[in-house]
Design an enzyme around this catalytic site. Structure first.
Site: not given
Ligand code: BG6
Length: 491
Positions: A45, A184, A222, A242, A247, A337
């Site tokens: 937008r 991912h 993390e 999350d 993952h 985290k």
């Molecule tokens: C994301 C989460 O899918 O993956 C984030 O939403 C997280 O909270 C991230 O920080 C971690 O990805 P990577 O590739 O940095 O380990």
């Protein structure tokens, strides 16, 4: 001129586009991976010109990719449109038609079109319906090898009912083989290597089962906390939704699955889904014993986080996979985290030898006989390590721990491992679905996670505090009960 591929990024003003998608496109382009010319349309937008968009993006371009960027940039177009409205979709349809007009007839019809939904999750269903209504998701008869695909970013639903409803909504307009659900982590080379390691080598697989493995740890730690504007989203999700739902459970599925019949996407995904469906549900009675949740000190004052929030920023789980291969072997999952260090690892701890010839610890036997372990270092320091015992040279029988190691950087050089999005984007363009999650997988993962959330709602187990920069709540160590070892401290 050959037929073009149109890549439409819906929700292009978010930073996923500038940080991940366009760099991934550019690297693929620079490496000559695209079989056809590409036209990229960023839709949002926000009002700006294509020229202004290219200038913004060029700030992210690495010096080594400058030349490729100069060639690719003219193919990037900005379109101001609200994809959530019929007018916005009409504007998009017109723009895509105009872009393709420069292409000779005979090639136009056979073009491929990828819609990348980098949108708020609530819009996934409605936008796909609107694209379908405008005829943008179908190829006409006689379109030859033209194709239409949709990539959906996470989160895919917030629980099992919403994920099921979304699957149903998408499947009203698309076939499953047109839907590419992103996780991912599956694009990371080291995650893909789990299958290579297991099934292209004869030495690991015979040991890869309950007879020889005592426990499996999967840690995704993390150091980041609630940077920027992340807090508002994260506070509604928490570590379980999350990170674990996607993952961690994907890594678990790849680690635990049976050998697939072939490398076909569905052969692999059939085996993964069986693992997810074999996870023993964590009932409210078990949640207090088998799940530890935590929140780092200071989380409540992060930007966007509700005061007094009880969202977990750490979760540890003792999970069981109830099948012949894994019965009784705990899968110890952990993510958090604001932890001491950033690393993702899978550690397989092997059972101790049946007889301890040293007859237990003695004063001179200072190093206890501990199980062998195989450590898959997903990130950083990508590689793997196999731990074992050796005799310390000299008189007496003193054991030392030693390691055999493999380091990816020795193979491809520092920083040469492709980014996950580079691989995923290319696979989606080529219709390769192996590294994307199928509808039934996403639902099985939500089923497991929902059980834990229901348990929390009913049993209300403690939310342990932990200091930012620590290893998470101490209570998580108890999940190892009955097993050798403790949580990995990373590389
Ligand atoms: C994301 C989460 O899918 O993956 C984030 O939403 C997280 O909270 C991230 O920080 C971690 O990805 P990577 O590739 O940095 O380990």
């Amino acid at each position: 001129m050959s037929r073009p591929i149109q890549i439409v990024i819906l929700g292009a003003s978010g930073d996923l586009t500038s940080r991940k998608l366009v760099p991934a496109l550019l690297r693929n382009f620079a490496e000559g991976s695209f079989p056809h010319p590409v036209q990229v349309v960023g839709v949002s937008r926000t009002d700006k010109t294509s020229e202004a968009w290219r200038t913004e993006l060029s700030e992210w371009v690495a010096p080594s990719l400058r030349d490729a960027w100069e060639q690719l940039a003219p193919s990037l177009h900005w379109l101001r449109a609200d994809a959530a409205t019929p007018e916005g979709i009409t504007t998009l349809r017109r723009a895509l038609g105009e872009l393709i007009e420069g292409v000779p007839e005979g090639c136009r019809e056979r073009s491929g079109r990828l819609f990348y939904l980098a949108l708020a999750p609530a819009l996934f269903g409605p936008v796909v319906a609107a694209l379908a209504a405008a005829g943008l998701l179908t190829c006409e008869p006689g379109d030859g090898d033209g194709w239409r695909r949709v990539v959906i970013e996470k989160p895919f639903g917030t629980d099992l009912p919403s994920a099921t409803a979304l699957n149903r909504a998408l499947l009203t307009h698309l076939r499953e083989d047109q839907i590419f659900r992103i996780d991912h982590y599956l694009g990371k080379e080291t995650v893909q290597n789990i299958l290579t390691l297991r099934f292209q080598n004869a030495i690991f697989e015979p040991l890869w089962n309950r007879k020889h493995i005592e426990s499996v740890e999967i840690s995704v730690c993390e150091t980041v906390a609630m940077e920027g504007r992340r807090g508002a989203y994260y506070d509604t999700a928490g570590a379980l939704r999350d990170m674990v739902q996607n993952h961690l459970l994907q890594i678990l599925a790849l680690t635990a699955m049976e050998p697939p019949g072939s490398l076909h996407a569905d052969a692999i995904r059939n085996e993964k889904v069986k693992v997810l469906q074999s996870l023993r549900p964590l009932t409210p009675q078990r949640v207090g014993h088998d799940v530890v949740r935590g929140q780092y000190d200071g989380y409540g004052s992060a930007f966007g986080v509700a005061p007094g929030s009880t969202t977990e920023t750490f979760v540890g789980i003792r999970a069981l996979v109830d099948n012949w291969r894994w019965s009784g072997v705990p899968f110890l999952l952990r993510t958090g985290k604001a932890m001491r260090s950033r690393f993702t690892e899978v550690v397989l701890r092997f059972r101790t030898p049946p007889i301890d010839l040293l007859n237990g610890p003695t004063p001179e036997n200072v190093c206890p006989l501990r199980p062998n372990d195989l450590r898959l270092q997903i990130q950083p320091n990508e590689g793997l390590k196999l731990g074992f015992l050796v005799k310390q040279p000299g008189p007496g029988l003193v054991m030392r721990h030693a390691e055999l190691g493999f380091d990816y950087h020795q193979l491809v050089g520092e920083g040469a491992t492709p980014d996950a999005y580079q691989r995923l984007l290319l696979d989606a363009l080529q219709g390769q679905a192996t590294l994307f999650i199928r509808g039934d997988e996403v639902e099985a993962a939500w089923g497991f996670v929902d059980g834990i959330r229901e348990g929390w709602a009913q049993a209300d187990p403690p939310l342990h505090g932990y200091a930012a920069g620590s290893d998470g709540p101490e209570a998580a160590g108890e999940l190892f009960r009955g097993c050798e070892g403790t949580w990995s401290r990373g590389p």
